[in-house]
Design a protein around this motif. Structure first.
Motif, PDB file in Angstrom:
ATOM      1  N   LEU A 246       0.894  -0.834   0.109  1.00  0.00           N
ATOM      2  CA  LEU A 246       0.531   0.210  -0.107  1.00  0.00           C
ATOM      3  C   LEU A 246       1.076   1.153  -0.552  1.00  0.00           C
ATOM      4  O   LEU A 246       2.008   1.440   0.724  1.00  0.00           O
ATOM      5  CB  LEU A 246      -1.485  -0.097   1.290  1.00  0.00           C
ATOM      6  CG  LEU A 246      -2.117   1.222   1.997  1.00  0.00           C
ATOM      7  CD1 LEU A 246      -2.775   0.927   0.205  1.00  0.00           C
ATOM      8  CD2 LEU A 246      -2.613   0.935   2.433  1.00  0.00           C
ATOM      9  N   GLU A 247       0.257   2.314  -1.036  1.00  0.00           N
ATOM     10  CA  GLU A 247       0.967   3.157  -0.929  1.00  0.00           C
ATOM     11  C   GLU A 247       1.031   4.836  -0.807  1.00  0.00           C
ATOM     12  O   GLU A 247      -0.515   4.555  -1.252  1.00  0.00           O
ATOM     13  CB  GLU A 247       2.297   3.270  -2.382  1.00  0.00           C
ATOM     14  CG  GLU A 247       3.201   2.140  -2.894  1.00  0.00           C
ATOM     15  CD  GLU A 247       3.935   2.509  -3.762  1.00  0.00           C
ATOM     16  OE1 GLU A 247       4.418   3.525  -4.349  1.00  0.00           O
ATOM     17  OE2 GLU A 247       4.331   1.587  -4.596  1.00  0.00           O
ATOM     18  N   ARG A 248       1.201   5.943  -0.643  1.00  0.00           N
ATOM     19  CA  ARG A 248       0.983   7.388  -0.466  1.00  0.00           C
ATOM     20  C   ARG A 248       1.525   7.687  -1.483  1.00  0.00           C
ATOM     21  O   ARG A 248       2.558   8.155  -1.572  1.00  0.00           O
ATOM     22  CB  ARG A 248       0.643   7.902   1.456  1.00  0.00           C
ATOM     23  CG  ARG A 248       0.131   7.326   1.838  1.00  0.00           C
ATOM     24  CD  ARG A 248      -0.132   8.191   3.324  1.00  0.00           C
ATOM     25  NE  ARG A 248       1.490   7.661   3.854  1.00  0.00           N
ATOM     26  CZ  ARG A 248       2.670   8.444   4.623  1.00  0.00           C
ATOM     27  NH1 ARG A 248       1.673   8.903   5.217  1.00  0.00           N
ATOM     28  NH2 ARG A 248       3.569   7.941   4.773  1.00  0.00           N
ATOM     29  N   ILE A 249       0.221   8.258  -2.633  1.00  0.00           N
ATOM     30  CA  ILE A 249       0.894   9.053  -3.126  1.00  0.00           C
ATOM     31  C   ILE A 249       0.626  10.053  -3.722  1.00  0.00           C
ATOM     32  O   ILE A 249      -0.355  10.580  -3.741  1.00  0.00           O
ATOM     33  CB  ILE A 249       0.360   8.110  -5.110  1.00  0.00           C
ATOM     34  CG1 ILE A 249       0.465   6.884  -5.267  1.00  0.00           C
ATOM     35  CG2 ILE A 249       0.879   8.197  -6.280  1.00  0.00           C
ATOM     36  CD1 ILE A 249      -0.191   5.771  -5.744  1.00  0.00           C
TER      37      ILE A 249
ATOM     38  N   GLY B 138      -3.783  16.610  -5.340  1.00  0.00           N
ATOM     39  CA  GLY B 138      -3.402  16.300  -3.655  1.00  0.00           C
ATOM     40  C   GLY B 138      -3.535  14.530  -3.284  1.00  0.00           C
ATOM     41  O   GLY B 138      -2.260  13.909  -3.998  1.00  0.00           O
ATOM     42  N   GLU B 139      -3.514  13.201  -2.543  1.00  0.00           N
ATOM     43  CA  GLU B 139      -2.801  12.280  -2.004  1.00  0.00           C
ATOM     44  C   GLU B 139      -3.889  11.438  -2.341  1.00  0.00           C
ATOM     45  O   GLU B 139      -4.563  11.562  -2.268  1.00  0.00           O
ATOM     46  CB  GLU B 139      -2.834  12.362  -0.658  1.00  0.00           C
ATOM     47  CG  GLU B 139      -2.032  11.596  -0.449  1.00  0.00           C
ATOM     48  CD  GLU B 139      -1.290  11.561   0.905  1.00  0.00           C
ATOM     49  OE1 GLU B 139      -1.806  10.518   2.112  1.00  0.00           O
ATOM     50  OE2 GLU B 139      -0.428  11.644   1.516  1.00  0.00           O
ATOM     51  N   VAL B 140      -3.804   9.820  -2.641  1.00  0.00           N
ATOM     52  CA  VAL B 140      -3.949   9.089  -3.039  1.00  0.00           C
ATOM     53  C   VAL B 140      -3.073   7.789  -2.625  1.00  0.00           C
ATOM     54  O   VAL B 140      -2.514   7.914  -2.494  1.00  0.00           O
ATOM     55  CB  VAL B 140      -3.223   8.789  -4.763  1.00  0.00           C
ATOM     56  CG1 VAL B 140      -4.627   7.218  -5.004  1.00  0.00           C
ATOM     57  CG2 VAL B 140      -4.239   9.767  -5.247  1.00  0.00           C
ATOM     58  N   THR B 141      -3.965   7.243  -1.051  1.00  0.00           N
ATOM     59  CA  THR B 141      -3.693   5.772  -1.063  1.00  0.00           C
ATOM     60  C   THR B 141      -4.096   4.814  -1.791  1.00  0.00           C
ATOM     61  O   THR B 141      -5.153   4.697  -2.483  1.00  0.00           O
ATOM     62  CB  THR B 141      -4.268   5.840   0.792  1.00  0.00           C
ATOM     63  OG1 THR B 141      -3.579   6.760   1.522  1.00  0.00           O
ATOM     64  CG2 THR B 141      -3.475   4.683   0.981  1.00  0.00           C
ATOM     65  N   GLY B 142      -3.066   4.204  -2.296  1.00  0.00           N
ATOM     66  CA  GLY B 142      -3.374   2.670  -3.304  1.00  0.00           C
ATOM     67  C   GLY B 142      -2.467   2.026  -2.892  1.00  0.00           C
ATOM     68  O   GLY B 142      -1.300   1.842  -2.785  1.00  0.00           O
ATOM     69  N   TYR B 143      -2.731   1.109  -4.276  1.00  0.00           N
ATOM     70  CA  TYR B 143      -1.801   0.362  -5.285  1.00  0.00           C
ATOM     71  C   TYR B 143      -1.621   0.474  -5.872  1.00  0.00           C
ATOM     72  O   TYR B 143      -1.783   0.062  -7.321  1.00  0.00           O
ATOM     73  CB  TYR B 143      -2.481  -1.305  -4.692  1.00  0.00           C
ATOM     74  CG  TYR B 143      -2.650  -1.690  -3.558  1.00  0.00           C
ATOM     75  CD1 TYR B 143      -1.641  -2.379  -1.783  1.00  0.00           C
ATOM     76  CD2 TYR B 143      -4.090  -1.524  -2.966  1.00  0.00           C
ATOM     77  CE1 TYR B 143      -2.273  -2.813  -0.995  1.00  0.00           C
ATOM     78  CE2 TYR B 143      -4.893  -1.567  -1.868  1.00  0.00           C
ATOM     79  CZ  TYR B 143      -3.898  -2.333  -0.796  1.00  0.00           C
ATOM     80  OH  TYR B 143      -4.373  -2.980   0.551  1.00  0.00           O
TER      81      TYR B 143
ATOM     82  N   SER C 202       2.000   9.939 -15.519  1.00  0.00           N
ATOM     83  CA  SER C 202       3.008  10.407 -14.543  1.00  0.00           C
ATOM     84  C   SER C 202       3.733  11.939 -13.362  1.00  0.00           C
ATOM     85  O   SER C 202       4.273  12.187 -13.088  1.00  0.00           O
ATOM     86  CB  SER C 202       4.453   9.723 -15.265  1.00  0.00           C
ATOM     87  OG  SER C 202       4.401   8.324 -15.538  1.00  0.00           O
ATOM     88  N   GLY C 203       3.340  13.037 -15.060  1.00  0.00           N
ATOM     89  CA  GLY C 203       3.746  14.005 -14.437  1.00  0.00           C
ATOM     90  C   GLY C 203       2.700  14.601 -13.521  1.00  0.00           C
ATOM     91  O   GLY C 203       4.116  16.219 -13.158  1.00  0.00           O
ATOM     92  N   GLU C 204       1.463  14.676 -12.890  1.00  0.00           N
ATOM     93  CA  GLU C 204       1.216  14.931 -11.732  1.00  0.00           C
ATOM     94  C   GLU C 204       1.472  14.213 -10.799  1.00  0.00           C
ATOM     95  O   GLU C 204       1.140  13.886  -9.462  1.00  0.00           O
ATOM     96  CB  GLU C 204      -0.645  14.596 -12.164  1.00  0.00           C
ATOM     97  CG  GLU C 204      -1.291  15.699 -13.276  1.00  0.00           C
ATOM     98  CD  GLU C 204      -2.333  14.921 -13.794  1.00  0.00           C
ATOM     99  OE1 GLU C 204      -2.840  13.950 -12.680  1.00  0.00           O
ATOM    100  OE2 GLU C 204      -3.132  15.281 -14.585  1.00  0.00           O
ATOM    101  N   VAL C 205       2.018  13.517 -10.419  1.00  0.00           N
ATOM    102  CA  VAL C 205       2.898  12.577  -9.215  1.00  0.00           C
ATOM    103  C   VAL C 205       3.710  12.609  -9.390  1.00  0.00           C
ATOM    104  O   VAL C 205       4.798  13.134  -9.515  1.00  0.00           O
ATOM    105  CB  VAL C 205       2.698  10.810  -9.805  1.00  0.00           C
ATOM    106  CG1 VAL C 205       3.615   9.869  -8.323  1.00  0.00           C
ATOM    107  CG2 VAL C 205       1.811   9.692  -9.901  1.00  0.00           C
ATOM    108  N   LEU C 206       4.113  13.567  -7.435  1.00  0.00           N
ATOM    109  CA  LEU C 206       5.152  14.247  -6.933  1.00  0.00           C
ATOM    110  C   LEU C 206       6.429  13.576  -6.177  1.00  0.00           C
ATOM    111  O   LEU C 206       7.579  13.483  -6.402  1.00  0.00           O
ATOM    112  CB  LEU C 206       4.442  15.310  -5.757  1.00  0.00           C
ATOM    113  CG  LEU C 206       3.638  16.108  -6.697  1.00  0.00           C
ATOM    114  CD1 LEU C 206       2.861  16.628  -5.681  1.00  0.00           C
ATOM    115  CD2 LEU C 206       4.261  16.870  -7.925  1.00  0.00           C
ATOM    116  N   SER C 207       5.506  12.054  -5.798  1.00  0.00           N
ATOM    117  CA  SER C 207       6.245  11.396  -4.948  1.00  0.00           C
ATOM    118  C   SER C 207       5.175   9.928  -4.290  1.00  0.00           C
ATOM    119  O   SER C 207       3.851  10.625  -4.706  1.00  0.00           O
ATOM    120  CB  SER C 207       6.949  11.628  -3.301  1.00  0.00           C
ATOM    121  OG  SER C 207       5.121  12.318  -2.428  1.00  0.00           O
TER     122      SER C 207
END
Length: 51
Positions: free
Chosen positions: A8-11, A16-21, A44-49
């Motif tokens: 499970l990851e916090r993206i 905002g933040e998404v929690t998922g696999y 991918s350009g919207e994913v910060l970490s």
């Protein structure tokens, strides 16, 4: 229902933040299954970490 065999990851995204696999990382996109079993395709350009 079973839990996916990936952690499970916090993206953090630009929206905002998404929690998922994270199921896969393809050319320009991150495919995520949320805890609510919703399938998201994030550019991918919207994913910060990811943690």
């Amino acid at each position: 229902m079973q839990t996916p065999c990936v952690p499970l990851e916090r993206i953090a995204t630009t929206d905002g933040e998404v929690t998922g696999y994270v199921l896969s990382v393809d050319s320009g996109f991150v495919n995520v299954l949320t805890e609510d079993r919703e399938f998201l395709i994030l550019p991918s350009g919207e994913v910060l970490s990811r943690e």
